[in-house]
Design a protein around this motif. Structure first.
Motif, PDB file in Angstrom:
ATOM      1  N   ARG A  28       0.842  -1.218   0.000  1.00 41.39           N
ATOM      2  CA  ARG A  28       0.000   0.000   0.000  1.00 41.39           C
ATOM      3  C   ARG A  28       0.864   1.249   0.000  1.00 41.39           C
ATOM      4  NH1 ARG A  28      -2.343   3.597  -1.192  1.00 41.39           N
ATOM      5  NH2 ARG A  28      -4.394   4.371  -0.554  1.00 41.39           N
ATOM      6  N   LEU A  29       1.987   1.206   0.711  1.00 39.76           N
ATOM      7  CA  LEU A  29       2.889   2.351   0.755  1.00 39.76           C
ATOM      8  C   LEU A  29       3.532   2.586  -0.612  1.00 39.76           C
ATOM      9  CD1 LEU A  29       4.095   4.500   2.620  1.00 39.76           C
ATOM     10  CD2 LEU A  29       5.935   2.892   3.155  1.00 39.76           C
ATOM     11  N   VAL A  30       3.900   1.519  -1.299  1.00 41.72           N
ATOM     12  CA  VAL A  30       4.443   1.649  -2.656  1.00 41.72           C
ATOM     13  C   VAL A  30       3.410   2.290  -3.572  1.00 41.72           C
ATOM     14  CG1 VAL A  30       5.189   0.348  -4.690  1.00 41.72           C
ATOM     15  CG2 VAL A  30       6.078  -0.257  -2.434  1.00 41.72           C
ATOM     16  N   LEU A 158      -4.411  18.635   4.000  1.00 39.14           N
ATOM     17  CA  LEU A 158      -5.053  17.797   5.004  1.00 39.14           C
ATOM     18  C   LEU A 158      -4.576  18.191   6.395  1.00 39.14           C
ATOM     19  CD1 LEU A 158      -4.768  14.299   3.275  1.00 39.14           C
ATOM     20  CD2 LEU A 158      -6.740  15.829   3.314  1.00 39.14           C
ATOM     21  N   SER A 159      -5.485  18.219   7.344  1.00 37.90           N
ATOM     22  CA  SER A 159      -5.110  18.541   8.721  1.00 37.90           C
ATOM     23  C   SER A 159      -4.565  17.322   9.457  1.00 37.90           C
ATOM     24  CB  SER A 159      -6.317  19.102   9.477  1.00 37.90           C
ATOM     25  OG  SER A 159      -7.386  18.167   9.477  1.00 37.90           O
ATOM     26  N   ASP A 160      -4.819  16.136   8.930  1.00 31.84           N
ATOM     27  CA  ASP A 160      -4.344  14.893   9.535  1.00 31.84           C
ATOM     28  C   ASP A 160      -2.833  14.778   9.336  1.00 31.84           C
ATOM     29  OD1 ASP A 160      -3.818  12.349  10.396  1.00 31.84           O
ATOM     30  OD2 ASP A 160      -5.348  11.370   9.171  1.00 31.84           O
ATOM     31  N   SER A 165       0.652   7.381   6.889  1.00 30.58           N
ATOM     32  CA  SER A 165       1.164   6.373   7.823  1.00 30.58           C
ATOM     33  C   SER A 165       0.087   5.869   8.776  1.00 30.58           C
ATOM     34  CB  SER A 165       2.328   6.946   8.633  1.00 30.58           C
ATOM     35  OG  SER A 165       1.902   8.051   9.416  1.00 30.58           O
ATOM     36  N   GLY A 166      -0.917   6.701   9.056  1.00 31.95           N
ATOM     37  CA  GLY A 166      -1.945   6.315  10.017  1.00 31.95           C
ATOM     38  C   GLY A 166      -2.804   5.152   9.578  1.00 31.95           C
ATOM     39  N   GLY A 167      -2.888   4.912   8.269  1.00 37.25           N
ATOM     40  CA  GLY A 167      -3.707   3.815   7.778  1.00 37.25           C
ATOM     41  C   GLY A 167      -2.940   2.540   7.533  1.00 37.25           C
ATOM     42  N   GLU A 174      -4.418  -7.467  14.161  1.00 42.28           N
ATOM     43  CA  GLU A 174      -5.752  -6.890  14.093  1.00 42.28           C
ATOM     44  C   GLU A 174      -5.914  -5.728  15.060  1.00 42.28           C
ATOM     45  OE1 GLU A 174      -8.617  -9.914  14.628  1.00 42.28           O
ATOM     46  OE2 GLU A 174      -8.076 -11.034  12.828  1.00 42.28           O
ATOM     47  N   GLU A 175      -5.117  -5.713  16.131  1.00 45.17           N
ATOM     48  CA  GLU A 175      -5.231  -4.637  17.101  1.00 45.17           C
ATOM     49  C   GLU A 175      -4.750  -3.330  16.487  1.00 45.17           C
ATOM     50  OE1 GLU A 175      -6.555  -4.722  20.083  1.00 45.17           O
ATOM     51  OE2 GLU A 175      -7.085  -6.827  19.792  1.00 45.17           O
ATOM     52  N   PRO A 176      -5.457  -2.213  16.712  1.00 39.65           N
ATOM     53  CA  PRO A 176      -5.012  -0.930  16.163  1.00 39.65           C
ATOM     54  C   PRO A 176      -3.674  -0.520  16.748  1.00 39.65           C
ATOM     55  CG  PRO A 176      -6.785  -0.617  17.768  1.00 39.65           C
ATOM     56  CD  PRO A 176      -6.689  -2.096  17.517  1.00 39.65           C
ATOM     57  N   GLN A 177      -2.835   0.054  15.914  1.00 35.26           N
ATOM     58  CA  GLN A 177      -1.511   0.475  16.334  1.00 35.26           C
ATOM     59  C   GLN A 177      -1.514   1.970  16.657  1.00 35.26           C
ATOM     60  OE1 GLN A 177       1.062  -1.782  16.608  1.00 35.26           O
ATOM     61  NE2 GLN A 177      -0.590  -3.237  16.201  1.00 35.26           N
ATOM     62  N   PRO A 178      -0.688   2.406  17.610  1.00 33.74           N
ATOM     63  CA  PRO A 178      -0.613   3.844  17.896  1.00 33.74           C
ATOM     64  C   PRO A 178      -0.073   4.602  16.700  1.00 33.74           C
ATOM     65  CG  PRO A 178       1.165   2.658  18.986  1.00 33.74           C
ATOM     66  CD  PRO A 178       0.229   1.621  18.438  1.00 33.74           C
ATOM     67  N   GLU A 179      -0.548   5.831  16.541  1.00 33.64           N
ATOM     68  CA  GLU A 179      -0.086   6.642  15.425  1.00 33.64           C
ATOM     69  C   GLU A 179       1.396   6.968  15.584  1.00 33.64           C
ATOM     70  OE1 GLU A 179      -2.424  10.155  15.154  1.00 33.64           O
ATOM     71  OE2 GLU A 179      -3.943   9.185  13.924  1.00 33.64           O
TER      72      GLU A 179
END
Length: 278
Positions: A28-30, A158-160, A165-167, A174-179
């Motif tokens: 996805r990053l590529v 974008l304000s994000d 990297s956040g996505g 499966e657990e969400p990772q810290p930003e």
């Protein structure tokens, strides 16, 4: 004549960073990295000011390059979809072809992508130069993620701060990772280039050096045995800079903190990349 055996390295300087990401995240990053390239190339065609200085047919050449880049993006999108578990039928549906037809068209590219993780380099015809087999974004995902986060803020407004990297799921869990936090930007600068680096950085912040200027800072870094700190107070933003000299390589490891605006962080990151070489 004895046969020459070419040994290919299976490791790279960024293996640790790359192994923190799932292959789907790297794919996805590529895709994101190549989409940025297409956006910037397409943007150059909007400028008319210098058309008179371009040769006959040059704009057709630029338009053709967009087709080439688009094809690379399509291949990257297919690789990502396969890595995330999409079937060939799923992919073919959006290409108006059957699943087997989509597989026939893209299977080689997908296999080359996966093989490159086992053999990330090959030797060129001379047998001396290593040629990367993975796209840049998959080799150094941390730096590319940071670049794209800044680019998205500056160019997409974008304000994000972590729009790219956040996505990404670095581990595939499966657990969400810290930003990730990109408030600190680090890099390496040759000692004899440190003064020039600091002068350019000061120009971004409109900072005037004190005492004897950048030569004095360079001498202090060279003389000191530990980390040297410098507060770069500017007109609009102030930076905290920490520098540590590795005497064996004459490289100064630099960390810049407290850059608040996305534009300044992008400038600093670009400057780091420019100086992070012999």
């Amino acid at each position: 004549m004895a046969a020459t055996i070419a040994f290919v390295s299976t490791s790279t300087p960024y293996d640790d960073d790359r192994h923190e990401y799932s292959r789907a995240a790297l794919a996805r990053l590529v895709l994101a990295h190549r989409a940025r390239g297409l956006s910037e190339t397409a943007g150059s065609l909007t400028v008319t000011r210098y058309d008179a200085y371009n040769g006959a047919g040059s704009r057709v050449s630029e338009a053709t390059s967009l087709i080439t880049l688009s094809e690379r993006i399509l291949i990257s999108a297919v690789i990502y979809e396969r890595e995330r578990g999409s079937s060939w039928e799923d992919i073919g549906r959006y290409l108006d072809v059957t699943g087997p037809a989509a597989e026939e068209r893209f299977a080689v590219a997908v296999e080359e992508w996966r093989t490159a993780f086992d053999v990330p380099y090959r030797l060129d015809e001379t047998g001396r130069k290593r040629v990367p087999q993975l796209p840049t974004a998959a080799y150094d995902p941390r730096r590319v993620s940071r670049d794209l986060d800044l680019w998205a803020q500056v160019h997409l407004l974008l304000s994000d701060k972590h729009a790219v990297s956040g996505g990404l799921d670095p581990t595939g869990d499966e657990e969400p990772q810290p930003e990730p936090v990109w408030d600190e930007i680090d890099g390496r600068v040759q000692l004899h280039h440190l003064g020039t680096f600091l002068a350019l950085l000061a120009g971004y912040t409109h900072h005037e050096p004190v005492d004897e200027g950048w030569d004095a800072v360079t001498k202090a870094v060279e003389a000191g045995g530990d980390e040297h700190a410098y507060a770069m107070a500017g007109v609009f933003e102030s930076l905290d800079i920490r520098m540590t000299l590795d005497r064996d390589s004459a490289l100064v490891f630099v960390l810049v903190a407290n850059a608040r605006s996305a534009d300044l962080r992008l400038r600093i990151n670009t400057l780091m990349d420019a100086f992070d070489r012999p």
